[in-house]
Design a protein around this motif. Structure first.
Motif: not given
Lengths: 441, 381
Positions: A357, A360, A362-366, A368-370, A372-373, A401
């Motif tokens: 986490x 990553x 941080x370019x793509x959503x899954x 970057x946020x995935x 972290x979640x 992801x």
């Protein structure tokens, strides 16, 4: 410098390394010699003979030799090296070789060993590869933290220039090759080949869209051959001993010697050069001296932190690309992390996911946020604040992801969490129900 | 050259070099997008446009996947729908969800997608960003909490305006959009063209002058040509209660939807109380009297008189009048000067704000009507 090879897992006399089929280490053959990084030592032990031989052959002959050897990339993806060489367009005016020494996979420390103790072996491989694909410039991208490695690469390149192995008209053959070293700035993702090229170009280390692959459009928009240094280190030996010798080692789809970095709860952690196809059990119990303190084995991460872990009853699996895939994991970089019974799998998954986490891009959503979640979910469970839903939520996140990210990192980062939950679900449940760890330390 | 592909069972043809998204769009097949913008190079970052392509391992982004012969694509299979919902849930798990007061409501791609896919809230709750609102410059308000890191602004800044003032700082979950060397927008190389605002799919970048002025559906849009320069950008004025509340570039032949800081943000003069709406002339010219002494010389001549204001003649006042009167005075004065001092005593300076045709007419006016070659243009100064 630690001159005691024993502490690095190398036996001075070779007696403790058992080699099936009378296996003889080649990649690490010089490593325990005094001053092994110096060109004089390298030359005294047959160094640069492969370059002299290779430069008498044609490019096609060399590509064919590497193809026949069955060498696959040692950086993690396992792509056949000869095929990659064949992809480099013949008609391009300028081509590059990019040497990936950004060894960032947790658990892996083989490249550092090669760079620090035998850089000329890699330079030799680079010269041969550059000659075969027609490249005139080689860029070494090295992990910024490898201070000693950087120093030794630079010295080695300077020495190679002095001895006429680099520069213009190498060994009177008319072949020119320049090489330079570039330091990374501490990003895991820059080990991904296209992110490494971006970083080499002075940009933010984000992976590029593929295709086009680096073989078509690579560094500065030109065809580029990207290799891990262990792959390149194999090249001189394939040239000198012949592709048949190389292909004679290992299994049907995994040929040649491989350096396994063994770490974790073993008695003798270190780098072990062994043939592909050797079982995990043999590496752990014979070469690495078994589990620390005579404890029970719990799990093994066979190919670096991003590969799915295996349980103790799976360790008879041969360490090869195809067999590990069948076992539900990957050979990856061949970095074996051994976890004994005192290991909390929730914490293992949490800690490894935290790493990914953090790394990553941080370019793509899954991703970057995935990521972290996923980390947050595991962190809740580890801290005893999780609910039973969190286990399924973590698996949902992992499956969500996987397969939809920009680069392979997304698919990799879910592996520790997913494999830990799949193999050790009871431990996660115990954490949630009892708000403490089931492992007795 | 054309290639044949099948999308959702429909056989279509595409040009070689097109992406799957372009091919689908050309025949009216809807594939949702978030980071993709037709005028910008594709980025493949948001993962909303993922489609299922036979013989491909994972889902593939339609915005970057090349349309090649024989592709069999499904744009709304259950797997695709699940993945889009998953991605949207991740996005809104780190989003303020203050749509009730958000400026972008009704003009927000994220909102539209959440509606389209029925994503009400996220199962994946966790840390949310709480960046301070950056309203330090007069034109663009930056609300990073609403940013979904689609990088449209980054690409618009580098590919459309060529300024590269915007880039991504830090990485992973902590990545954010920043300006210059991670400072304020006004301290960077930003020219405030507002292209980033134009492409932002959420309310993260918003024109500061438009805040609180009205919702997208409350405005009437009137197309016009920008009056600032001769380029002739087509603009769309957003009008509410007879007031311009926002200006956007419209797709005209000269500007293709883009415009500059003046066109986009320089509209407050329209309703400004100080704006000169009718021609004005000095009173002495209107009344045909001799040019009075100027204020300074009168003060000098009065040798320390009492009331300074009374010393200033009201013949200096500006008087509103009609165009005919004003132009007649100008024409008369020009004629007198030409006849008295010769045509070369007059010079004509035209403006880049004028069109080609207007500048041509000024040229004719200088050379043929006045009879001088003293004509120049402000762009040469």
């Amino acid at each position: 410098m630690n001159t005691n090879p024993q502490s690095f897992g190398y036996a001075q006399d070779g007696s403790t390394i058992r080699n099936p089929q009378s296996f003889e280490p080649v990649l690490t053959r010089n490593i325990h010699r005094p001053d092994s990084e110096k060109i004089a030592t390298y030359l005294a032990h047959g160094g640069y003979a492969a370059v002299k031989l290779a430069l008498t052959k044609t490019a096609d002959e060399l590509i064919d030799m590497v193809k026949r050897s069955g060498l696959r990339g040692r950086g993690g993806a396992g792509f056949p090296a000869g095929v990659k060489w064949g992809f480099i367009p013949k008609d391009a005016a300028q081509k590059f070789v990019a040497v990936n020494t950004d060894e960032g996979e947790p658990g892996t420390f083989k490249d550092r060993e090669i760079v620090e103790r035998d850089p000329h072996q890699v330079i030799e491989g680079v010269i041969i590869a550059a000659y075969a694909v027609g490249a005139s410039r080689a860029y070494v991208y090295i992990r910024g933290e490898f201070f000693l490695g950087v120093k030794r690469w630079i010295k080695a390149i300077a020495d190679a220039y002095e001895h006429g192995f680099l520069g213009e008209n190498i060994l009177g053959t008319g072949f020119n090759l320049d090489m330079s070293v570039h330091r990374g700035a501490g990003a895991y993702i820059c080990g991904e080949e296209t992110a490494m090229l971006e970083s080499l170009e002075g940009k933010r280390g984000n992976p590029r869209l593929k295709p086009p692959y680096p073989a078509q459009i690579g560094l500065f928009g030109l065809p580029t051959l990207v290799h891990n240094i262990e792959t390149l280190a194999c090249i001189p030996h394939i040239i000198l001993r012949g592709p048949e010798w190389f292909a004679g080692i290992g299994t049907a789809e995994s040929r040649g010697p491989k350096i396994f970095s063994v770490s974790g709860h073993v008695n003798r952690p270190g780098n072990y050069e062994l043939p592909l196809g050797i079982t995990l059990r043999e590496i752990i119990y014979e070469h690495s001296g078994g589990i620390r303190g005579g404890r029970e084995l719990k799990a093994v991460i066979p190919g670096g932190a991003s590969t799915p872990m295996l349980t103790a009853d799976q360790i008879d699996v041969p360490m090869a690309y195809e067999t590990l895939k069948a076992a539900g994991s990957e050979l990856g970089t061949g970095a074996i992390v051994v976890l004994d019974e005192t290991t909390c799998m929730v914490e293992t998954a949490r800690r490894l996911t935290k790493f990914f986490a953090h790394e990553t891009c941080g370019r793509c959503t899954p991703c970057r946020i995935g990521s972290q979640r996923l980390y947050e979910t595991l962190d809740r469970i580890e801290r005893g604040q999780g609910t039973m839903d969190d286990i399924d939520r973590a698996l949902e996140l992992a499956d969500g992801i996987d397969g939809i990210t920009f680069c392979p990192m997304g698919a990799m980062l879910v592996n520790p969490a997913r494999s830990a939950i799949n193999h050790f679900r009871a431990e996660f449940e115990y954490h949630i129900q009892n708000k403490r760890c089931s492992v007795k330390i | 050259m054309t290639v044949n592909l099948t999308i959702n069972g429909q056989k279509i043809q595409a040009e070689t070099g097109q992406t799957v998204l372009q091919a689908a769009r050309a025949v009216g097949i809807h594939i949702p997008v978030l980071c993709e913008h037709p005028a910008l190079p594709p980025d493949g970052a948001c993962r909303i446009c993922l489609v299922e392509i036979e013989k491909q391992r994972g889902l593939q982004p339609a915005c970057t996947f090349p349309a090649t012969e024989g592709l069999v694509i499904s744009t709304h299979s259950p797997r695709v729908m699940d993945s889009r919902k998953f991605t949207l849930e991740l996005l809104i798990s780190d989003h303020p969800l203050d749509c009730m007061t958000c400026e972008a409501t009704g003009d927000c791609t994220l909102q539209d997608l959440a509606y389209e896919y029925g994503v009400k809230d996220s199962r994946y709750q966790g840390k949310q960003h709480n960046y301070p609102l950056d309203a330090s410059n007069p034109f663009i308000q930056v609300e990073r909490n609403k940013c979904i890191l689609c990088r449209r602004c980054v690409r618009a800044c580098s590919h459309i305006n060529g300024v590269e003032a915007i880039s991504v700082f830090y990485r992973g979950f902590n990545a954010y959009i920043g300006f210059g060397a991670d400072g304020r927008m006004q301290d960077s190389s930003c020219e405030f063209c507002g292209s980033c605002v134009a492409v932002c799919p959420t309310g993260a970048l918003w024109p500061k002058m438009s805040i609180g002025k009205g919702r997208p559906w409350q405005v009437e849009k009137v197309d016009t040509i920008c009056s600032y320069c001769g380029v002739g950008c087509k603009l769309s004025l957003h009008i509410r209660d007879n007031q311009i509340i926002r200006v956007e570039g419209a797709n005209g032949p000269a500007n293709h939807g883009w415009t500059c800081v003046k066109g986009r943000f320089g509209y407050d003069y329209v309703h400004h109380p100080d704006r000169v709406l009718t021609p004005r002339v000095r009173r002495y010219l209107l009344e045909g009297v001799k040019k009075p002494e100027n204020r300074e010389s009168r003060i000098e001549n009065s040798k320390g008189g009492t009331n300074l204001d009374s010393l200033v003649s009201n013949f200096w006042d500006w008087v509103e009048t009609d165009w005919d009167t004003a132009l007649n005075i100008v024409a008369e004065k020009l004629r007198t000067k030409r006849d008295t001092h010769g045509p070369d005593s007059i010079g004509v300076l035209t403006s880049a704000k004028c069109t080609n045709e207007e500048n041509y007419l000024m040229n004719k006016f200088a050379r043929q009507v006045i009879g001088t070659n003293n004509i120049d243009h402000c762009a040469r100064l």
